[in-house]
Design a protein around this motif. Structure first.
Motif, short mmCIF file in Angstrom:
data_model
loop_
_atom_site.label_atom_id
_atom_site.label_comp_id
_atom_site.label_asym_id
_atom_site.label_seq_id
_atom_site.Cartn_x
_atom_site.Cartn_y
_atom_site.Cartn_z
N ALA A 1 -3.91 5.50 7.05
CA ALA A 1 -2.78 5.72 6.14
C ALA A 1 -3.25 6.22 4.78
N LEU A 2 -4.35 5.68 4.28
CA LEU A 2 -4.89 6.14 3.00
C LEU A 2 -5.29 7.61 3.08
N ARG B 1 -4.07 9.91 5.19
CA ARG B 1 -2.87 10.75 5.32
C ARG B 1 -2.17 10.90 3.98
N SER B 2 -2.10 9.82 3.21
CA SER B 2 -1.36 9.85 1.96
C SER B 2 -2.08 10.64 0.87
N THR B 3 -3.40 10.48 0.79
CA THR B 3 -4.16 11.10 -0.30
C THR B 3 -4.77 12.44 0.08
N GLY C 1 -1.43 7.38 -6.05
CA GLY C 1 -2.43 7.78 -5.07
C GLY C 1 -3.58 8.57 -5.65
N MET D 1 0.26 3.92 -2.97
CA MET D 1 -0.17 5.28 -2.64
C MET D 1 0.84 6.31 -3.14
N ALA D 2 2.13 6.00 -3.02
CA ALA D 2 3.15 6.95 -3.45
C ALA D 2 3.17 7.12 -4.96
N TRP E 1 0.80 -1.22 0.00
CA TRP E 1 0.00 0.00 0.00
C TRP E 1 0.83 1.28 0.00
N PRO E 2 1.89 1.40 0.80
CA PRO E 2 2.69 2.62 0.72
C PRO E 2 3.25 2.88 -0.67
N GLU E 3 3.66 1.81 -1.37
CA GLU E 3 4.18 1.98 -2.73
C GLU E 3 3.08 2.41 -3.70
#
Length: 483
Positions: free
Chosen positions: A297-298, A300-302, A263, A259-260, A255-257
């Motif tokens: 996390a979703l 925060r990232s988006t 995203g 989203m980065a 997921w971090p990858e």
């Protein structure tokens, strides 16, 4: 005189969350839930009885082997296999028929799964193949929009690409595919809703990312999947076998990858889960915590709230992980629905709708009549309108979900223990009560739902008598029975 039972009291100040009960649904298998099945009146009656709000097409793993324009599988040797004759192919449910069936069943939302796997399997330049498959998906978006009427349509980009059961993708490969598919599909319809698929935990690592480049190349060179490469092996043992002694790469969480790298290419996140919530281990609710961490996390990232769709869920395969009695399975389903409601899962699509093979208990019988699972989900539908929710574990293996909205208050009480209990209720607010209970016989088979004040309210205590291994739904508010 009734036998004295232990009396448990509710926490004085529960931890309330806004949560989300989630739209309930199920997955249709285009080859199994075919024209012959849909022609039965019981098919629609069963779907309505379960009070489903969403259906999914053309299925799970088989979606990555489906050509919607030809209404056929791309690889005849792979599941579910090619139809034996043109007539047999026509008897399988196509997308137009699916949409018509969903509308007739009163379903307001559908999930469509596009074929990503084929783009990576196809010979030739990968970028060109991704564009070709993305354009194919974009044409499908247009066709479905014209045929869907007033239904809301959600699009999943591939099915479980992070696992090794089909053509395993790395997180970077999937992020690239997601960008390409999203651009093409949004060009066809700017309002399209696109879902990114990934593991059910924030730290989850894809099968392909665990192998390393050389091992992954060997696996793909044979055009095989991990289950064929490693019959009977667990995932870690399979990875070790494919690596052939080569060092494992550094873990790259999915997921971090995604989203980065992509995203802005998806509108909602898609996860699957085949797990158990029991035995209850105070004070944590691991299924809720995993979802909450991922949703946080979703966001925060988006920089936005990202809806979460659980488009396949059940307990693990009983064929591989041990059988449950019907009541044990129902208690699992009830607790997991509570866990997801508190965590804020937006869509919960049960798998399977009907069972094509042993292993997972279905929502409907082969003829379309509702199973005990369908009847339970229909009961739990009454919790959907709550504004706030809190869950807690009580002594003796008791799970309690408490929800409230306006003048109404509801309790989902699951006694997983071997002893009956009385749960003291807060009667200070007054009002009437209604109790619905599911209990099992000596073999663990679920008995019919019982709705009766005398069956649930203990005669000597203002509380609910919860038999061993039982599920109770308690409602207080307008229209309920007086206590």
């Amino acid at each position: 005189m009734p036998v004295a039972l232990p009396v448990l009291t509710l926490p004085a100040v529960p931890v309330w969350t806004r949560g989300n009960h989630g739209v309930a649904g199920a997955s249709v298998l285009f080859h199994f839930d075919d024209d012959a099945w849909w022609s039965q009146a019981q098919a629609y009656a069963g779907l309505r009885a379960a009070q489903l709000g969403a259906l999914r097409f053309p299925g799970g793993e088989l979606a990555d082997n489906y050509d919607w324009e030809q209404h056929a599988v791309e690889r005849a040797a792979d599941w579910p296999g090619a139809a034996a004759t043109p007539a047999a192919r026509e008897a399988r449910t196509d997308y137009r028929e699916f949409l018509a069936h969903a509308a007739q069943a009163g379903v307001g939302q559908v999930f469509m799964v596009v074929n990503v796997d084929g783009a990576f399997r196809a010979a030739g330049d990968r970028r060109a193949n991704l564009q070709r498959y993305a354009q194919k998906a974009a044409r499908w978006v247009g066709e479905v929009k014209r045929a869907a009427g007033g239904m809301t349509v959600h699009w999943e980009i591939g099915n479980e690409p992070y696992l090794g059961g089909s053509f395993p993708l790395t997180a970077q490969e999937y992020a690239q595919a997601l960008q390409v598919f999203s651009a093409a599909m949004r060009a066809a319809d700017p309002s399209v809703r696109i879902g990114a698929a990934g593991p059910g935990t924030l730290a989850g690592v894809a099968f392909a990312d665990r192998l390393g480049p050389a091992a992954l190349a060997r696996l793909r060179a044979g055009a095989i999947n991990s289950r064929r490469a490693c019959p009977g092996l667990t995932t870690p043992a399979c990875i070790a076998a494919v690596q052939q002694g080569e060092p494992a790469p550094a873990p790259l969480p999915w997921w971090p990858e995604v989203m980065a790298q992509a995203g802005d290419s998806f509108d909602f996140a898609v996860i699957h889960r085949y797990a158990r919530a029991t035995p209850l281990t105070p004070p944590a609710f691991p299924l809720s915590q995993r979802v909450q961490r991922l949703k946080d996390a979703l966001q925060r990232s988006t920089g936005r709230q990202v809806p979460l769709a659980l488009t396949e869920w059940n307990t693990p395969s009983e064929k591989r992980h041990g059988a449950l009695s019907e009541m044990e399975h129902l208690m699992e389903i009830a607790i997991q629905r509570g866990n997801d409601a508190v965590a804020g899962v937006d869509y919960v699509l049960y798998w399977p709708l009907r069972a094509p093979a042993p292993g997972h208990r279905p929502l409907l019988e082969t003829d379309g009549s509702p199973t005990a699972v369908a009847r339970l989900l229909a009961l739990l539908h009454s919790l959907a309108d709550a504004d706030q929710r809190a869950q807690v574990m009580l002594a003796g293996g008791i799970y309690l979900l408490r929800s409230r909205s306006g003048e109404s208050e509801h309790y989902l009480l699951v006694n997983t223990g071997t002893e009956a209990r009385v749960i003291a209720l807060d009667t200070a607010g007054g009002g009437g009560w209604t109790v619905q209970q599911i209990t099992g016989d000596e073999s663990g088979k679920a008995m019919p739902v019982h709705t009766c004040l005398a069956a649930g309210i203990h005669p000597s205590t203002p509380g609910v008598h919860a038999p061993a291994r039982s599920i109770s739904l308690i409602h207080r508010g307008p229209g309920a029975i007086g206590l």
